[in-house]
Design a protein around this motif. Sequence first.
Motif, PDB file in Angstrom:
ATOM      1  N   LEU A 186     -63.322 -18.560 -23.638  1.00  0.00           N
ATOM      2  CA  LEU A 186     -63.055 -18.605 -24.885  1.00  0.00           C
ATOM      3  C   LEU A 186     -62.668 -18.460 -26.065  1.00  0.00           C
ATOM      4  O   LEU A 186     -62.200 -17.072 -26.030  1.00  0.00           O
ATOM      5  N   GLU A 187     -61.595 -19.098 -26.550  1.00  0.00           N
ATOM      6  CA  GLU A 187     -60.704 -18.195 -27.242  1.00  0.00           C
ATOM      7  C   GLU A 187     -61.202 -18.074 -29.267  1.00  0.00           C
ATOM      8  O   GLU A 187     -61.676 -18.890 -29.804  1.00  0.00           O
ATOM      9  N   ALA A 188     -60.479 -17.533 -29.291  1.00  0.00           N
ATOM     10  CA  ALA A 188     -61.010 -16.752 -30.880  1.00  0.00           C
ATOM     11  C   ALA A 188     -61.784 -16.963 -31.586  1.00  0.00           C
ATOM     12  O   ALA A 188     -62.200 -17.294 -32.145  1.00  0.00           O
ATOM     13  N   VAL A 189     -63.076 -16.075 -30.664  1.00  0.00           N
ATOM     14  CA  VAL A 189     -64.744 -16.023 -30.971  1.00  0.00           C
ATOM     15  C   VAL A 189     -64.975 -15.717 -32.551  1.00  0.00           C
ATOM     16  O   VAL A 189     -64.138 -14.415 -32.390  1.00  0.00           O
ATOM     17  N   LYS A 190     -65.111 -16.678 -32.850  1.00  0.00           N
ATOM     18  CA  LYS A 190     -65.769 -16.268 -34.922  1.00  0.00           C
ATOM     19  C   LYS A 190     -66.571 -15.691 -34.711  1.00  0.00           C
ATOM     20  O   LYS A 190     -67.493 -15.679 -34.263  1.00  0.00           O
ATOM     21  N   THR A 191     -66.305 -14.567 -35.093  1.00  0.00           N
ATOM     22  CA  THR A 191     -67.998 -13.317 -35.333  1.00  0.00           C
ATOM     23  C   THR A 191     -68.526 -12.996 -37.129  1.00  0.00           C
ATOM     24  O   THR A 191     -68.925 -12.400 -36.893  1.00  0.00           O
ATOM     25  N   LYS A 192     -67.700 -13.584 -37.999  1.00  0.00           N
ATOM     26  CA  LYS A 192     -68.565 -13.608 -39.439  1.00  0.00           C
ATOM     27  C   LYS A 192     -69.769 -13.997 -39.573  1.00  0.00           C
ATOM     28  O   LYS A 192     -70.530 -12.979 -40.086  1.00  0.00           O
ATOM     29  N   GLN A 193     -70.454 -14.868 -39.209  1.00  0.00           N
ATOM     30  CA  GLN A 193     -72.356 -15.055 -38.748  1.00  0.00           C
ATOM     31  C   GLN A 193     -72.786 -13.252 -38.160  1.00  0.00           C
ATOM     32  O   GLN A 193     -73.982 -12.846 -39.392  1.00  0.00           O
TER      33      GLN A 193
END
Length: 270
Positions: A186-193
């Motif tokens: 997985l590339e660049a997993v967003k962690t904002k949540q």
Amino acid sequence: MANTSAIFIFVISALLVISAKAFEEVKFGYDGATKPALWASLHPAFKDCSHGSNQSPINIVKGDLTLNKDLPPLTRNYKQANASLINDGNRVMLRWAEDAGELLSDGKSNMLKELYWHLPSEHTINGERFPLEVQLYHESKDGNISMLSILYQYGGPDPFLSQMEEQLKELAEDNCSEDEEAVVPLEAVKTKQLRRNTLKYYTYLGSLTTPPCTENVTWNILGKVREFSKEQEIALKAPLEKGYLQNSRPLQSLNGREVQLYTAATTGDN
């Protein structure tokens, strides 16, 4: 003498490597001959699973909490980073391949390493078990483990999980052998949540909920129950074998432990 010492150290190191490999190859489960009640019999390193006094998960009773006004907020400085989506045989998980940020707890930096999905939840609140629990695994430089837990009920899709919809399908199609992990990059997993503000959390000293059931683990369970969809539940279960579709360890005795409560000045249940 020097050569003898060197040989001794080499032999010990080799034995440790062999032991660690044997440990990793032990298969545990949630029913039958490898069910949680029998985990301690599967490998000597799993003894805490039956004989530990500070085991997890637990039932959190709101009426028995200790309000600790000195507890700090849970500061999560997570960041976008590459990871791998993995079926390790007993659960679907994420393993970050690079620096994914930190959880600040008790003034210490705890680096985010992995994330696990457990269906249904392992922890309960006033006896209520939820459809899903997401557990974030962190380690400090001195080897201490901190877990952050988020409970989920049915509702709208979870945005964090939505970003890996296609990779979950790919994971479910990976026909690897029983002793291998299925891995999807997985590339660049967003962690904002995962960084959303927390107005309330529960904390206690426990253990890992899978073998070797290591103790002295700090648990932080968010008070706000989030939502995920039934379609997402199906996607999380699709890669798993039949015996692991419910992969939650039974509740463990509190054994006199104190569960502390943090609440922000603003009233709420986040």
